[in-house]
Design an enzyme around this catalytic site. Structure first.
Site, PDB file in Angstrom:
ATOM      1  N   SER A 120      40.213  28.865  47.361  1.00  8.34           N
ATOM      2  CA  SER A 120      40.244  30.059  47.048  1.00  8.34           C
ATOM      3  C   SER A 120      40.246  31.049  46.057  1.00  8.34           C
ATOM      4  CB  SER A 120      42.398  29.028  46.573  1.00  8.34           C
ATOM      5  OG  SER A 120      43.212  30.438  46.440  1.00  8.34           O
ATOM      6  N   ASP A 261      44.241  28.716  53.461  1.00 10.00           N
ATOM      7  CA  ASP A 261      44.448  28.398  52.119  1.00 10.00           C
ATOM      8  C   ASP A 261      43.116  26.912  51.818  1.00 10.00           C
ATOM      9  OD1 ASP A 261      43.823  27.813  49.127  1.00 10.00           O
ATOM     10  OD2 ASP A 261      44.736  29.640  48.772  1.00 10.00           O
TER      11      ASP A 261
END
Length: 399
Positions: A120, A261
């Site tokens: 991320s 993610d």
């Protein structure tokens, strides 16, 4: 677990160091070779008396502040600060501005960076750092990090939040309604995000010999497994996949696979980093708060706390696995941690989507100060100061 092939940075092989041998002797990963079975004994003589028990390291450990007395009582053979270091960079939306401050301070020291893992927003910081180091050394890396975060701060846009993965699944649905939950609306096209990444990251430089090894995580939607992308496979799409909030924009497709993610599978990837690094020193930069003294009662506060717990759950499991493997290694791994919540009061009550200039500058300053304390040393012991967080023995947590 399938992985993208990296032809530039190969496996350690016969040159594996203490850090990589630490975990290769265990079977806690599906793709790690199991140790060969011990040969059967053919001796017929009575067994010799058992030798006195040798004191072994505790099976379970935790990461906690080191007491000054223990640092001075247990001198280390390796120097402090380390001359070589690998980094595990956690994602957490705008909280990752804290990592910007940490990295900026580390870049002022003659420390060689070996391997960087990230997910991320941690992946974005990892790519900025690695690209700068590959192109122009420490000063270029510092400049890239600064330019990216200053632009992010001054733009203060929805696109900026998407770049650093600043939305949790539940929080996105609360903020933008059921349309996002159903996947029928994509507030921003991916092309502007891709262009923003290409503006600050030279992906071709990541394949050069001067670039640190990269382990960038994304989550495969098909089976929920973590996918690690290495230097040769890292592209702007990989960076987008690693920071892709599922309820904000569509999944990112790479070679026929759809990804979300990377923080869902490991935030950041720590086991793989320890397995593959060629240095015994690993620094974890943790930006998502693990502790909160308040019991949330509002929907937004509950979502925020659930997001924090989920972000750290996989990390805690990986730390426990490393602790379990530690007694099986010939040499010890020195794993240290800098946690943002130890430097920023009330961080658990703040939002990781806060793009306020004052807040981001506070995170940056706090990161620099935390790194300064981490670099502090006991000249006699050559060990981290009390302000650093080190892997230390504790009561067994795994039974």
């Amino acid at each position: 677990m399938s992985e993208m092939k990296d032809s530039t940075h190969g496996e350690a092989g016969s040159q594996a160091t203490a850090a990589s041998r630490l975990l290769s002797t265990t079977s806690i990963w599906s793709d790690a070779p199991a140790p060969p079975p011990a040969p059967k004994s053919t001796a017929v003589s009575p067994p010799a008396p058992a030798p006195a028990a040798v004191a072994a390291a505790p099976v379970a450990v935790e990461v906690r502040p080191a007491a000054p007395s223990s640092a001075s009582a247990q001198p280390r053979s390796t120097p402090w600060p380390p001359r070589q270091l690998s980094l595990a960079l956690q994602g957490g939306g705008t909280f990752a501005a804290f990592t910007w401050g940490v990295l900026e301070r580390l870049l002022e020291e003659p420390i060689e960076i070996d391997t960087i893992s990230g997910a991320s927003a941690g992946a974005v910081n990892a790519l900025l750092l690695a690209s700068g180091l590959a192109e122009g050394g420490r000063e270029a890396a510092r400049s890239r990090l600064s330019r990216f975060w200053l632009r992010l701060m001054h733009e203060g846009s929805f696109r900026s939040l998407m770049l650093v993965g600043g939305f949790s699944p539940a929080g996105s649905s609360v903020a933008f309604g059921p349309t996002l939950r159903s996947g029928q609306f994509d507030p921003f096209d991916l092309d502007p995000l891709r262009q923003a990444l290409l503006r600050d990251i030279d992906f071709s430089a990541l394949r050069g010999a001067q670039c640190p090894k990269l382990l960038i995580a994304a989550t495969r939607i098909r089976d929920g497994q973590q996918q690690i992308f290495r230097n040769d496979a890292v592209t702007a799409d990989v960076a987008l996949a690693s920071t892709c909030p599922p309820l904000v924009h569509c999944a990112v497709e790479i070679d026929g696979e759809a990804y979300w993610d990377g923080g869902f599978g490991g935030n950041p990837p720590l086991l793989r980093l320890v397995q593959e690094t060629t240095t015994p020193d690993v620094l974890l930069v943790q930006v998502t708060p693990a502790r909160d003294g308040y019991v949330p009662i509002t929907l937004a506060a509950i979502d925020r706390r659930l997001d924090q717990i989920a972000a750290n759950a996989a990390l805690n499991a990986e730390i426990a696995a490393i602790a379990w493997a530690q007694p099986h290694a010939a040499s010890s791994l020195r794993l240290t941690r800098i946690a943002a919540e130890d430097s920023v009061d009330g961080l658990a009550q703040r939002s990781s989507t806060d793009l306020g200039r004052g807040f981001i500058r506070l995170l940056h300053r706090s990161g620099r100060a935390a790194a300064e304390r981490w670099l502090g040393q006991d000249a006699k012991a050559g060990a981290p100061s009390a302000s650093a967080q080190v892997l230390a023995a504790s009561e067994p947590a795994l039974t």
